[in-house]
Design a protein around this motif. Structure first.
Motif, PDB file in Angstrom:
ATOM      1  N   LEU A  42      55.924 -39.153 -13.192  1.00 12.58           N
ATOM      2  CA  LEU A  42      55.157 -40.199 -13.878  1.00 12.58           C
ATOM      3  C   LEU A  42      55.599 -41.581 -13.409  1.00 12.58           C
ATOM      4  CD1 LEU A  42      54.845 -39.014 -17.580  1.00 12.58           C
ATOM      5  CD2 LEU A  42      53.031 -39.293 -15.918  1.00 12.58           C
ATOM      6  N   VAL A  45      54.085 -42.259 -10.045  1.00 13.99           N
ATOM      7  CA  VAL A  45      52.663 -42.588 -10.128  1.00 13.99           C
ATOM      8  C   VAL A  45      52.477 -44.009 -10.647  1.00 13.99           C
ATOM      9  CG1 VAL A  45      50.493 -42.015 -11.256  1.00 13.99           C
ATOM     10  CG2 VAL A  45      51.947 -40.193 -10.402  1.00 13.99           C
ATOM     11  N   VAL A  46      53.199 -44.345 -11.720  1.00  8.61           N
ATOM     12  CA  VAL A  46      53.077 -45.691 -12.287  1.00  8.61           C
ATOM     13  C   VAL A  46      53.531 -46.741 -11.272  1.00  8.61           C
ATOM     14  CG1 VAL A  46      53.930 -47.235 -14.074  1.00  8.61           C
ATOM     15  CG2 VAL A  46      53.316 -44.911 -14.655  1.00  8.61           C
ATOM     16  N   ILE A  73      52.029 -42.454  -5.173  1.00  9.47           N
ATOM     17  CA  ILE A  73      51.193 -41.712  -6.127  1.00  9.47           C
ATOM     18  C   ILE A  73      51.090 -40.250  -5.705  1.00  9.47           C
ATOM     19  CG2 ILE A  73      48.873 -41.490  -7.064  1.00  9.47           C
ATOM     20  CD1 ILE A  73      48.623 -44.552  -6.778  1.00  9.47           C
ATOM     21  N   GLY A  76      54.296 -38.496  -6.487  1.00 12.25           N
ATOM     22  CA  GLY A  76      54.388 -38.182  -7.912  1.00 12.25           C
ATOM     23  C   GLY A  76      53.574 -36.947  -8.258  1.00 12.25           C
TER      24      GLY A  76
END
Lengths: 132, 113
Positions: A42, A45-46, A73, A76
């Motif tokens: 996560l 991705v963030v 991304i 992730g």
């Protein structure tokens, strides 16, 4: 520690439930490991999204943000899927009393982050020099 | 259905044998790990609210679901546990797709002030 939490007979359930119920602490530890990798994915991705959306563009290299953000991304995404597969493999090994398979995630993560870091450094240098 | 291991009722003296006392702590650690994961999802949802309010709201709702799932630690069969963990992976993959779309189409669709 031969108790059977959950109260379901392993013999009557699906193939992933065969073997014997492991010590609850091992199941919990395996679950926590998966959750820790999930949080890592996560964060990746963030981080990738923040770089692509919030970072001001590199001077002279408008696509630079995507070169850093997109791999983060995708990484992730991959970490999330692989951590689930490894949780499943570990749980299966625990149920059969076999040695735990070695996790490939640390290696994948280290290599990917090293490459992305090098790319980011190159982009920062390029935009500072003003090459393209 | 109460698992014989791992139940350490509040206010009760821990068992002398650490082997029996520890599953309760393992359960607690696992619940805390679920809580941290839920918080991570909530932070992600809040960040997405800025770009895609609907997606952000959905992730925020999911973070509440994840938090709730953490309270079930140790009570489920392997199949139930598998379904719960799969939910996290599927959600993360879906969010990655949204993030990818946003990172390429975002600036054209969303004005950043």
């Amino acid at each position: 520690m031969t108790d059977q939490p959950g109260g379901r007979d392993p013999a009557t359930t699906s193939t992933d439930d065969d073997g014997t119920e492991p010590d609850a602490r091992y199941t919990f530890a395996n679950e926590r490991t998966f959750l820790a990798w999930s949080r890592t994915s996560l964060a990746l991705v963030v981080g990738g999204l923040a770089i692509a959306q919030l970072l001001p563009p590199f001077p002279g290299i408008p696509w630079g943000r995507h070169v850093i953000g997109t791999p983060l991304i995708l990484l992730g995404c991959a970490v999330s899927v692989i951590s689930y597969l490894e949780w499943k493999a570990s749980q299966r090994a625990l149920r059969h009393g076999q040695p735990l398979p070695r996790s490939r995630l640390p290696q994948i993560l280290a290599i990917a982050i090293t490459v992305i870091g090098l790319i980011a450094a190159a982009l920062a240098l390029l935009s500072a020099v003003g090459v393209p | 259905m109460s698992p014989p291991t791992g139940k350490t009722p509040a206010g009760e003296e821990p068992a002398d044998d650490i082997e029996y006392a520890d599953p309760g702590l393992a359960r607690e650690r696992t619940e805390l790990a679920w809580t941290r994961t839920a918080i991570a999802f909530a932070a992600l949802g809040a960040a997405l609210l800025k770009f895609r309010p609907v997606v952000g709201l959905l992730v925020l709702v999911l973070s509440a679901v994840v938090w709730r799932l953490g309270r079930l630690s140790g009570t489920a069969s392997t199949a139930d546990l598998r379904a719960r963990l799969l939910l996290i992976t599927v959600t993360t993959v879906a969010v990655s797709v949204v993030a990818l779309v946003l990172s390429f189409l975002g600036p054209g669709i969303v004005s950043l002030r």
